[in-house]
Design an enzyme around this catalytic site. Sequence first.
Site, PDB file in Angstrom:
ATOM      1  CD  GLU A  36      -2.641   1.354   0.474  1.00  0.00           C
ATOM      2  OE1 GLU A  36      -2.545  -0.066  -0.453  1.00  0.00           O
ATOM      3  OE2 GLU A  36      -3.584   2.157   0.567  1.00  0.00           O
ATOM      4  CE1 TYR A  37       5.504   5.038   3.339  1.00  0.00           C
ATOM      5  CE2 TYR A  37       6.954   4.217   1.285  1.00  0.00           C
ATOM      6  CZ  TYR A  37       6.597   5.330   2.186  1.00  0.00           C
ATOM      7  OH  TYR A  37       7.809   5.915   2.655  1.00  0.00           O
ATOM      8  CG  ASP A  38       6.277  -0.694  -1.918  1.00  0.00           C
ATOM      9  OD1 ASP A  38       7.086   0.565  -1.407  1.00  0.00           O
ATOM     10  OD2 ASP A  38       6.493  -1.716  -2.079  1.00  0.00           O
ATOM     11  CB  SER A  83      33.665  13.921  23.875  1.00  0.00           C
ATOM     12  OG  SER A  83      34.487  14.701  24.643  1.00  0.00           O
ATOM     13  NE  ARG A 139      32.022  15.162  19.401  1.00  0.00           N
ATOM     14  CZ  ARG A 139      32.940  14.385  19.574  1.00  0.00           C
ATOM     15  NH1 ARG A 139      33.725  13.992  18.687  1.00  0.00           N
ATOM     16  NH2 ARG A 139      33.114  15.297  20.536  1.00  0.00           N
ATOM     17  CD  GLU A 176      26.217   8.140  17.975  1.00  0.00           C
ATOM     18  OE1 GLU A 176      26.016   9.151  18.235  1.00  0.00           O
ATOM     19  OE2 GLU A 176      26.663   7.596  18.055  1.00  0.00           O
ATOM     20  CE  LYS A 317      31.924   3.836  25.584  1.00  0.00           C
ATOM     21  NZ  LYS A 317      33.422   3.975  25.535  1.00  0.00           N
ATOM     22  CB  CYS A 411      36.659 -34.689   3.225  1.00  0.00           C
ATOM     23  SG  CYS A 411      36.313 -35.104   4.761  1.00  0.00           S
TER      24      CYS A 411
HETATM   25  S1  IVH Z   1      25.279  13.434  25.053  1.00  0.00           S
HETATM   26  C1  IVH Z   1      26.683  17.368  25.378  1.00  0.00           C
HETATM   27  N1  IVH Z   1      23.810  11.326  24.375  1.00  0.00           N
HETATM   28  O1  IVH Z   1      28.671   9.193  22.470  1.00  0.00           O
HETATM   29  C2  IVH Z   1      26.569  16.080  25.625  1.00  0.00           C
HETATM   30  N2  IVH Z   1      25.758  10.732  23.732  1.00  0.00           N
HETATM   31  O2  IVH Z   1      31.557  10.683  23.749  1.00  0.00           O
HETATM   32  C3  IVH Z   1      27.157  15.303  23.813  1.00  0.00           C
HETATM   33  N3  IVH Z   1      25.686   9.144  21.973  1.00  0.00           N
HETATM   34  O3  IVH Z   1      29.260  11.299  19.772  1.00  0.00           O
HETATM   35  C4  IVH Z   1      26.860  14.462  23.386  1.00  0.00           C
HETATM   36  N4  IVH Z   1      24.431   8.098  22.394  1.00  0.00           N
HETATM   37  O4  IVH Z   1      27.373  10.884  19.989  1.00  0.00           O
HETATM   38  C5  IVH Z   1      24.491  11.776  24.293  1.00  0.00           C
HETATM   39  N5  IVH Z   1      22.466   9.557  24.075  1.00  0.00           N
HETATM   40  C6  IVH Z   1      23.390   9.994  24.223  1.00  0.00           C
HETATM   41  C7  IVH Z   1      24.131   9.190  23.628  1.00  0.00           C
HETATM   42  C8  IVH Z   1      25.347   9.919  23.459  1.00  0.00           C
HETATM   43  C9  IVH Z   1      25.067   8.098  21.754  1.00  0.00           C
HETATM   44  C10 IVH Z   1      26.845   9.250  21.719  1.00  0.00           C
HETATM   45  C11 IVH Z   1      27.759  10.869  20.740  1.00  0.00           C
HETATM   46  C12 IVH Z   1      28.636  10.983  21.227  1.00  0.00           C
HETATM   47  C13 IVH Z   1      29.225  10.628  22.365  1.00  0.00           C
HETATM   48  C14 IVH Z   1      30.001  10.798  22.934  1.00  0.00           C
END
Ligand code: IVH
Length: 677
Positions: A36-38, A83, A139, A176, A317, A411
């Site tokens: 339908e979308y197409d 970052s 970025r 992202e 992390k 083999c």
């Molecule tokens: S906030 C000032 N939120 O992580 C705040 N960053 O080291 C800056 N990233 O390259 C980023 N998920 O692209 C934020 N929920 C999230 C994120 C996020 C992934 C990435 C971001 C940046 C790196 C930061």
Amino acid sequence: MPPADPLQEIESLREQLDSWNYRYYVLDEPSVPDVEYDRCMQRLLQLEARYPQSQRADSPSQRVGGQPLQQFRQVAHEVPMLSLDNAFSAEDMVHFNRRLLDRLSDGSDSLEFACEPKLDGIAVSLLYRDGLLQRGATRGDGATGEDITHNVRTIRSIPLRLRGGDCPTVLEVRGEIYMPRAGFEQLNARARERGEKTFVNPRNAAAGSLRQLDARITASRPLEMCCYGVGLVEGGVLPDRQASVLARLRDWGLKINPESAVVRGIDACNAYFDALALRRDSLPYDIDGIVFKVNELALQERLGFVSRAPRWAIARKFPAQEEITRLLDVEFQVGRTGAITPVARLEPVFVGGVTVSNATLHNSDEIERLGIQIGDSVIVRRAGDVIPQVVSVVLEKRPDSARAIQFPTRCPVCQSAIEREEGEAVWRCMGGLVCGAQQKAAIKHFASRRAMDIEGLGDKLVEQLVDEGLVDNVAGLYVLSRPQLLNLERMGDKSADNLLAALDASKQTTLPRFIFALGIREVGEATARNLARHFGNWAALASATEAQLLQVDDVGPVVADHLRQFFDSEASMAVVASLQQAGVSWPDIARQPEQDTPLAGQVWVVTGKLEAFSRDEAKARLQELGAKVAGSVSAKTTCLVAGPGAGSKLARANELGVEVIDEQSLLSLLATHGVDI
Ligand code: IVH
């Protein structure tokens, strides 16, 4: 009735398509079938071509622009893209919290945090002016990035025009761009088939896909964008909390991460982290951590920044999914279909939450592609449930003692000749059922839980049975005698009786299981189920022509060919006949071709704990019946399957009057449609 005025029809088609896109990509609630979308898109393209005066850059038809660029333009970020500081433990988080409370020193003892999965992709800025997408940029170094407007326009979760009329005049959204795992696997599988270079991981694939001068290439890549914040904002006001800002972005048509949540206090942050860590492997995309942000924007402002990172946020992390280790040796395994697979023996390394000491090297092309030698340092990746992969060699670390990998010329198990079919990457042993490795693999597969489910017939026992010459094909299992079993090493009376009972019990099976258990090349569980549902009984399946086989979902020329070869093989059919003679049987399935997808158009949600299978398996079965499975309950939901521990989704379903069933009812429903779990 469509509007009579073509310009009006163009407008309403655009609105319709935008709204379907929004439902699909942002709300995760598909609302129309693809056809339908197409159809609507085709109609729009037709009308736009006929009435060029209607052309508009934000039309959903205008995602892929004209000519490829010559080069990327530089873009200065008015508000720098920063970052984040990292945390690696619950303790680091406690220190982070302490620093926040000390600096704010306003007497409060806990703060509200926005918790957001940290997607592993490429940070991107989108600039909207008067609601229209004007520019997309990477970025870069945070101050200057590259203009990738032509490429971001092709990503369907990025709106070309924001929804609603209430967005700021200038709104810079940040987020992202990433490649979901499924899309990544498909992309690499296709590349492998064509002998092209594969991507090391979804992140590199996303980066490579965005770094294209030709937007048509980007458009062909399965990219998505999740937004996590804003940069420049002019001529408008945003809410006063991070989580509310995200909710507002969602209303404007941007995708945000559905796992995001708000919690109070650092212990709750750590609990959120632990809970998501458990589910990390089952998410449809890679994440490398969780970002925790002070939720209140006024507090963020007071906390400010140090050098290039905000004080008010931190990224905790997860353990790495890629590690470096050494290739100790390569062994060659012979599979069920004779395929010879090189397996890397690695120095054990902890990666992606488990200790890995083996990884597949796929085939000889892969060995060549990696340029790998024994003794090399290699990067091993284990993400999700995917089996560990060697993704690259660290050439700088190659020792003098490194030696080339010798691919076998016969083999390694039965010494038969090996062959490689035209256009195929794998070498196969031509020994067929003479090859002990193939006999063992076929029997192991036949006995496995999702096939005939013969309890107690584990890999070791199968190897013993074949090595002792007691069994050389699956039908032989059912004529094993008690004295024969008792002659085996480590086999007592009780184990022998149990095995005979399990063999007996396995004779009552289902058609899909039986088809799957035969181990026909390329016929996995899903295909076996489709075949069973389509033909309903064995005789119809075994006598189907290639053309009839091709009518079955999932069955292409290759699978149809393997099926026909199997049914045409006297040896294979003799085994099937012996199995039936031994008493292996199954009920036929009522054929309901027009109901191949009986749940088409329905939206299901699964929540809580299930006993018989995982939620993901339940979802897969529902999808096979044509249902769309959504992540959250809404007025569109047809039915909620709720296991013990169901919480907010169940409450929401009750509130909306959505039908709720338990696992038992789901199992009966699946059974009535011939779906076996
Ligand atoms: S906030 C000032 N939120 O992580 C705040 N960053 O080291 C800056 N990233 O390259 C980023 N998920 O692209 C934020 N929920 C999230 C994120 C996020 C992934 C990435 C971001 C940046 C790196 C930061």
